[in-house]
Design an enzyme around this catalytic site. Structure first.
Site, PDB file in Angstrom:
ATOM      1  N   ASP A  77       0.835  -1.209   0.000  1.00 24.87           N
ATOM      2  CA  ASP A  77       0.000   0.000   0.000  1.00 24.87           C
ATOM      3  C   ASP A  77       0.868   1.257   0.000  1.00 24.87           C
ATOM      4  O   ASP A  77       2.080   1.214   0.271  1.00 24.87           O
ATOM      5  CB  ASP A  77      -0.883  -0.038   1.260  1.00 24.87           C
TER       6      ASP A  77
ATOM      7  N   ASP B 271     -10.586   2.006  -3.419  1.00 25.56           N
ATOM      8  CA  ASP B 271     -11.135   1.764  -2.084  1.00 25.56           C
ATOM      9  C   ASP B 271     -12.654   1.785  -2.135  1.00 25.56           C
ATOM     10  O   ASP B 271     -13.308   1.439  -1.143  1.00 25.56           O
ATOM     11  CB  ASP B 271     -10.638   2.825  -1.100  1.00 25.56           C
TER      12      ASP B 271
END
Ligand code: DGJ
Length: 732
Positions: free
Chosen positions: A475, A545
């Site tokens: 990430d 997301d």
């Protein structure tokens, strides 16, 4: 030969299966771009050009002929200071303060094998490579422009190398990867803009006079704009019309631009963003640009995308090897967020038994003392409060329940509250003595510093060595501010952001080659770094997301303009959706996620037995089409950006077709149902028109011609957010 050179006309012709790209050495030894389009037989295009003499277009040095102006000729790699007022591809400053360049042809070489780009990800293979060496006669500065042809996918890659062949320091302030001058401005400019939770929305507008720039200045390719642009004929659609597409194998600041000049011609450019960039070259040193990937399609946007998909599937780092579908993953982020411990994780893992899921991925919160996002990035050791016996019991539990184990990391970041930051405050990107910006409460590590990269190689490498980890989710949750490196001298500060990318590529190259069995998934707050540079190392990226299936229609559609669907990770999440609160049917969430690298982002413990059974069915049905998603050709059929509710067409549809056209998988999703709307017919693509196909879900036979030219009717009784799939098999 895909690349030929005609010495009489001094013309280079680069041919792919359906396209030709032609340029030549013109008067004055300047490179002159002649043609990019449908394939031509070997040709002399001299007759095509009329340069209209005009005032205020200065002659090049040594000429007084009215048409001999760099302002008028279509250039191949334009430069500054000698009469071409359009945007240059390269700019450099010499120690005497001069910024003038006059790049002329010196020599060329046609190579059978493409040399790799040092330190940068690039496509491998290629059918032939052309390197043309240009030099500035006054200073001797050399630029080598390189082209590699990928015949089957109609792709040409380009990059440039600036070589300091002078005996003094040169500062390069602009070095783009590709620049192409097209003979008209009658195009639509297509880009992919967005934001966190709304990545890669398709933006199409007619090209206007002047500069139109799509760019990132964020130190990452970004959610806000993708490193891609297309120029499409105004009537071009998914199946017909001319389209020029360009993307970049790079994950940092980029510029993708189209400039239409007063003569109504267009300069199309792509490369490293010159904003806040300059690079100091000592005598003998070189600067190599990232690689641009260019394709021309005479068959609309669909063919452009399939060209990109094919060349990435066949030549881009770890995206290659598409015969291996990605594992079906369950990720605990939306199931638990930071709130978990060993018992909770074990219960979640045990509940996956029998569901057909391959890998459990433990997301953020397992390290340091990370109970929220204010702390511990950089401290890649286990949070003993949550996992007193380390990762092993969790990994063992995965194995006992027939799954592999994956782990989330965010190595590029550091929290102020971390052992790493306390030990090395100067390893963060910021300027000592100046207040600095936080993003998600964290700072970015300075990957331009070799010692930081070495530390991460060691730390993340150890994590992989000591634990049985088969999947890493990598990430990156903020963009770069305070662009200052404590490791660079004053005159190299503008090198920071590119050096950061080189450091990151070095780190990823090291880890992915030391641990080839580990599947790496890229992520940056969802799809904030969805680019070919990252995909080279990490062949799939968490697409957004935003896991709502209806939002994902647009996000995945836009992403598919450039990137193969198998490179997108897409998970079935719980309803009401955590990002926008929408409730969609389980089947729809499944079909949207199945059109990518599939998985789950929910807690099976909160599901009914019925829903758990549905997961088992869904994973089985994904397995039956995952080879099509991985290797098939992708066709976009109905755009979620163009829905018309009153026509009953507020919907989206797409399909995958096997390379031999024997099998296909189509998905149709209705967004909002409209009473009294006309019957909706979707025209399929990519099938064999002569063949007969059996559609399992309808238990009926259809001609390929019928499905493609007349279409497939969708049923009347569909409801909001409902989806259908059709599995086609050729008969006989
Ligand atoms: C952002 C990612 O996109 C999410 O999936 C999750 O991993 C969080 N970061 C964790 O902090």
């Amino acid at each position: 030969m895909p690349i030929t050179y005609q010495s009489e006309t001094r013309t280079f012709q680069l041919d792919t299966a359906h396209t030709s790209y032609i340029f030549r050495v013109y008067k004055g030894n300047y490179l002159f771009h002649e043609y990019w389009g449908r394939r031509l037989r070997p040709v002399d295009l001299t007759r095509l050009f009329r340069t209209c003499p005009t005032g205020f277009s200065p002659n090049w040095a040594g000429s007084t002929a009215p048409d001999e102006s760099l302002d008028l000729i279509p250039a191949e790699y334009p430069f500054y200071g000698t009469g071409d007022y359009r945007s240059p591809a390269v700019e450099a400053a010499f120690s005497d303060g001069s910024r003038l360049l006059d790049l002329k042809y010196v020599s060329h070489a046609i190579l059978p094998a493409k040399p790799p780009l040092p330190g940068l990800p690039s496509l491998d293979g290629g059918d032939a490579t052309l390197e043309v060496t240009l030099a500035d006669p006054t200073t001797g500065l050399t630029v080598v422009v390189s082209y590699t042809v990928y015949e089957d996918s109609d792709v040409i890659t380009r990059h440039a190398r600036v070589v300091n062949t002078t005996d003094d320091i040169v500062r390069v302030s602009r070095a783009l990867s590709a620049s192409v001058d097209l003979p008209s401005m009658d195009y639509d400019l297509i880009g992919l803009y967005g934001a966190h939770l709304r990545e890669r929305q398709v933006d199409r507008r007619p090209l206007r006079h002047g500069m139109q720039a799509l760019e990132s200045r964020r130190g990452a390719s970004s959610h806000q704009m993708n490193p891609f642009l297309a120029l499409a004929a105004p009537n071009a659609d998914e199946t017909a019309g001319e389209v020029y597409g360009a993307t970049l194998i790079y994950s940092g600041n980029f510029l993708a631009a189209a400039e239409a000049d007063g003569f109504c011609t267009t300069r199309m450019q792509i490369g490293l963003n010159p904003f806040d960039f300059s690079w100091k070259l000592e005598p003998g040193e070189s600067f190599v640009t990232p690689e641009a990937v260019l394709t021309y399609s005479a068959e609309g946007l669909g063919r452009m995308s399939r060209n990109f998909h094919r060349v990435f599937r066949e030549h881009l780092g770890r995206v290659k090897g598409t015969d291996r579908p990605n594992p079906i993953v369950i990720n605990n982020w939306e199931a638990t967020y930071f709130d978990f411990d060993e018992e909770k994780l074990k219960a979640l893992i045990q509940s996956c038994r029998g569901l057909g899921i391959d890998t459990f991925v433990l997301d953020d919160g397992w390290f340091g003392h990370r109970d929220n996002d204010t702390t511990s990035l950089g401290d890649w050791f286990v949070h003993r409060g949550k996992l007193p016996d380390g990762l092993k019991p969790v990994i063992d539990c995965c194995r006992e329940n027939g799954m592999k184990f994956g782990l989330w990391v965010e190595p590029e970041m550091v929290s102020e509250d971390s052992e790493l930051y306390r030990a090395h405050p100067d390893w963060a990107i910021r300027q000592e003595g100046r207040p600095f910006c936080l993003g998600r409460n964290q700072l970015v590590l300075d990957l331009s510093r070799p010692e930081v990269v070495a530390y991460l190689k060691e730390t993340i490498g150890r994590l992989l060595e000591e634990n049985d980890i088969s999947y890493i989710k990598w990430d990156m949750n903020r963009h770069i501010t305070d662009q200052y490196s404590a490791g660079l001298p004053a005159d190299r500060q503008p090198e920071l952001l590119h050096r950061y990318m080189l450091g990151l590529y070095d780190l990823l190259g090291d880890l992915t080659s030391r641990f080839p069995q580990v599947v790496f998934e890229g992520c940056s707050g969802g799809g904030g770094r969805f680019d070919a540079g990252m995909l080279y190392y990490m062949p799939q990226t968490w697409t957004s997301d935003n896991s709502d299936a209806i939002e994902r229609l647009k996000i995945q559609w836009g992403t598919s303009l450039v990137y193969p669907p198998r490179c997108m990770t897409a998970h079935v999440s719980a309803v009401p959706n955590h990002q926008i609160g929408r409730v969609t049917p389980f089947g729809t969430r499944g079909l949207v996620a199945m059109s990518a690298s599939f998985g789950y982002e929910l807690n099976p413990l909160s599901l009914s037995e019925e829903e758990r059974a549905a997961i088992a069915e869904q994973t089985a049905s994904y397995r039956s089409v995952s080879d099509l998603v991985a290797q098939g050709d992708f066709y976009r059929l109905a755009s979620p950006f163009e829905g018309r509710a009153e026509a009953g067409a507020d919907d989206a549809a797409w399909m995958f077709v096997s390379p031999d056209r024997g099998r296909a998988f189509m998905v149709y999703v209705l967004r909002l149902a409209t009473p009294g709307a006309p019957a909706r017919r979707i025209k399929l693509q990519g099938l064999d028109p002569q063949a007969v196909y059996h559609i399992d879900e309808l238990d009926a036979d259809f001609g390929g011609d019928e499905l493609m030219f007349a279409g497939l009717a969708t049923p009347y009784a569909m409801r909001d957010f409902e989806a259908l799939s059709f599995t086609l098999t050729r008969k006989g």
